[in-house]
Design a protein around this motif. Structure first.
Motif, PDB file in Angstrom:
ATOM      1  N   VAL A  83       0.868  -1.176   0.000  1.00 21.34           N
ATOM      2  CA  VAL A  83       0.000   0.000   0.000  1.00 21.34           C
ATOM      3  C   VAL A  83       0.905   1.226   0.000  1.00 21.34           C
ATOM      4  O   VAL A  83       2.059   1.156   0.433  1.00 21.34           O
ATOM      5  CB  VAL A  83      -0.929   0.031   1.234  1.00 21.34           C
ATOM      6  N   GLU A  84       0.390   2.340  -0.481  1.00 26.73           N
ATOM      7  CA  GLU A  84       1.159   3.580  -0.490  1.00 26.73           C
ATOM      8  C   GLU A  84       0.689   4.482   0.647  1.00 26.73           C
ATOM      9  O   GLU A  84      -0.505   4.704   0.809  1.00 26.73           O
ATOM     10  CB  GLU A  84       1.014   4.305  -1.826  1.00 26.73           C
ATOM     11  N   ARG A  85       1.653   4.986   1.416  1.00 25.93           N
ATOM     12  CA  ARG A  85       1.324   5.861   2.530  1.00 25.93           C
ATOM     13  C   ARG A  85       2.284   7.050   2.587  1.00 25.93           C
ATOM     14  O   ARG A  85       3.476   6.919   2.321  1.00 25.93           O
ATOM     15  CB  ARG A  85       1.400   5.094   3.864  1.00 25.93           C
ATOM     16  N   GLU A 152      -6.258  -0.922  10.478  1.00 22.96           N
ATOM     17  CA  GLU A 152      -6.882   0.122   9.666  1.00 22.96           C
ATOM     18  C   GLU A 152      -5.858   0.946   8.899  1.00 22.96           C
ATOM     19  O   GLU A 152      -6.140   1.442   7.802  1.00 22.96           O
ATOM     20  CB  GLU A 152      -7.720   1.034  10.564  1.00 22.96           C
ATOM     21  N   PHE A 153      -4.677   1.107   9.457  1.00 19.58           N
ATOM     22  CA  PHE A 153      -3.622   1.866   8.780  1.00 19.58           C
ATOM     23  C   PHE A 153      -3.325   1.283   7.399  1.00 19.58           C
ATOM     24  O   PHE A 153      -3.044   2.017   6.444  1.00 19.58           O
ATOM     25  CB  PHE A 153      -2.356   1.864   9.635  1.00 19.58           C
ATOM     26  N   PHE A 154      -3.392  -0.039   7.271  1.00 25.53           N
ATOM     27  CA  PHE A 154      -3.022  -0.711   6.023  1.00 25.53           C
ATOM     28  C   PHE A 154      -4.187  -0.895   5.051  1.00 25.53           C
ATOM     29  O   PHE A 154      -3.972  -1.339   3.920  1.00 25.53           O
ATOM     30  CB  PHE A 154      -2.422  -2.096   6.330  1.00 25.53           C
ATOM     31  N   THR A 155      -5.409  -0.566   5.475  1.00 25.16           N
ATOM     32  CA  THR A 155      -6.547  -0.908   4.619  1.00 25.16           C
ATOM     33  C   THR A 155      -7.570   0.198   4.406  1.00 25.16           C
ATOM     34  O   THR A 155      -8.264   0.199   3.386  1.00 25.16           O
ATOM     35  CB  THR A 155      -7.301  -2.122   5.205  1.00 25.16           C
ATOM     36  N   THR A 156      -7.711   1.117   5.355  1.00 26.08           N
ATOM     37  CA  THR A 156      -8.851   2.044   5.308  1.00 26.08           C
ATOM     38  C   THR A 156      -8.859   2.906   4.054  1.00 26.08           C
ATOM     39  O   THR A 156      -9.916   3.115   3.442  1.00 26.08           O
ATOM     40  CB  THR A 156      -8.875   2.940   6.563  1.00 26.08           C
ATOM     41  N   GLN A 157      -7.725   3.431   3.642  1.00 25.57           N
ATOM     42  CA  GLN A 157      -7.692   4.298   2.462  1.00 25.57           C
ATOM     43  C   GLN A 157      -8.191   3.561   1.220  1.00 25.57           C
ATOM     44  O   GLN A 157      -8.975   4.104   0.430  1.00 25.57           O
ATOM     45  CB  GLN A 157      -6.281   4.827   2.226  1.00 25.57           C
ATOM     46  N   GLU A 158      -7.728   2.333   1.050  1.00 29.10           N
ATOM     47  CA  GLU A 158      -8.143   1.555  -0.124  1.00 29.10           C
ATOM     48  C   GLU A 158      -9.618   1.177  -0.032  1.00 29.10           C
ATOM     49  O   GLU A 158     -10.325   1.147  -1.047  1.00 29.10           O
ATOM     50  CB  GLU A 158      -7.272   0.294  -0.255  1.00 29.10           C
ATOM     51  N   GLN A 159     -10.093   0.881   1.171  1.00 31.64           N
ATOM     52  CA  GLN A 159     -11.516   0.579   1.342  1.00 31.64           C
ATOM     53  C   GLN A 159     -12.377   1.793   0.980  1.00 31.64           C
ATOM     54  O   GLN A 159     -13.413   1.652   0.332  1.00 31.64           O
ATOM     55  CB  GLN A 159     -11.791   0.142   2.777  1.00 31.64           C
ATOM     56  N   MET A 160     -11.955   2.957   1.413  1.00 35.28           N
ATOM     57  CA  MET A 160     -12.712   4.174   1.108  1.00 35.28           C
ATOM     58  C   MET A 160     -12.786   4.400  -0.404  1.00 35.28           C
ATOM     59  O   MET A 160     -13.850   4.705  -0.953  1.00 35.28           O
ATOM     60  CB  MET A 160     -12.057   5.376   1.785  1.00 35.28           C
TER      61      MET A 160
END
Length: 287
Positions: A83-85, A152-160
């Motif tokens: 993931v990109e952060r 959530e740090f690793f998934t929430t952005q992509e889920q949104m």
């Protein structure tokens, strides 16, 4: 007695040895056996790597994003999911964790913000290593690796992003993002509750259904339903059952038990939440 496969001195085959044979092993061989047994029993660990960064140019400026790779230790995990952060994402995570685990985080420091030289290759390289070490320090703490905030740090952005695409009817694009999210979540599962998967699995069911792929939809629904039942996720349960009944009729499969479960559920727990479709439940989850 016939010699067991691998021979008496083969440490990988110690379980074949009888009491008399085991006593004949040297201390060195016994120690080697013990080390190998411990290695085989060692649970999988999460590993984090930040192999690269890139500069993103926007109309109001530019910023750096880091490619964060998540993988489990061991040869069984052949897929590296990333993931990109941004640094600001790490800072937000740290602040949230401090609110919940202030004492535990006393010795864990987030790498400081760079005031100059953010875009120099050497600075970006140092920042990658520092953030990689930071994630490893967080994971080493039991309370944090089990915290939903960490997952959530690793998934929430992509889920949104996936849910925005889903609401817009762009189901193929949403499906691709959700599949990546699911892979990350599955890597986190030994330290997270299975309920972590339910929103993602449910969104995948909706995408497959609306892409007219009922076989795939009902397969994913069958993964989600046992978790939903076990943990009493009422809104998801009714919506999943209703969709599975519809898919079952479409595919010519028996649905009597599912229909009965849905009827009993709705009779016992009436209300608006029981009447929502799975798509409505999924969309509401990220509004």
């Amino acid at each position: 007695m016939a010699e067991p496969p691998g021979g008496v001195g083969d440490p990988a085959k110690v379980n074949w040895l009888g009491p008399g044979e085991l006593s004949s092993l040297t201390t060195r061989e016994l120690q080697q056996n013990l080390r190998l047994e411990k290695r085989r029993e060692r649970p999988a660990q999460l590993l984090f790597e930040i192999p690269s960064s890139r500069i993103v140019h926007q109309s109001l400026g530019k910023h750096v994003v880091h490619d964060v790779v998540v993988m489990r230790s061991g040869s069984f995990d052949s897929r590296r999911v990333s993931v990109e952060r941004r640094y600001s994402d790490f800072r937000q995570l740290h602040h949230k964790l401090q609110e919940e685990f202030q004492e535990e985080l006393e010795e864990v420091q987030l790498p400081p913000k760079l005031l100059t030289g953010n875009f120099r290759p050497d600075s970006m390289s140092e920042r990658r290593l520092a953030l990689q070490d930071y994630l490893s320090q967080l994971y080493a703490m039991c309370c944090i690796r089990h915290s939903p905030l960490f997952a959530e740090f690793f998934t929430t952005q992509e889920q949104m992003k996936a849910h925005v695409l889903l609401r817009a009817g762009q189901f193929k694009a949403a499906l691709e993002l959700l599949q990546a999210v699911l892979e990350v979540q599955e890597k986190l599962l030994p330290w997270q509750k299975p309920t972590l998967l339910v929103p993602t699995l449910s969104a995948l069911v909706v995408c497959y259904r609306d892409l007219d792929q009922p076989e795939e939809a009902i397969c994913i629904a069958n993964r989600a339903l046992p978790i939903v039942r076990r943990y009493g996720l009422r809104a998801y349960r009714a919506a999943l059952l209703e969709l599975m009944v519809d898919l079952g009729y479409q595919l010519g499969r028996p649905v009597a038990q599912l229909q009965e479960e849905l009827t009993v559920l709705r009779d016992s727990e009436r209300g608006e939440v029981m009447q929502r479709s799975l798509k409505e439940v999924v969309i509401r989850n990220f509004i």
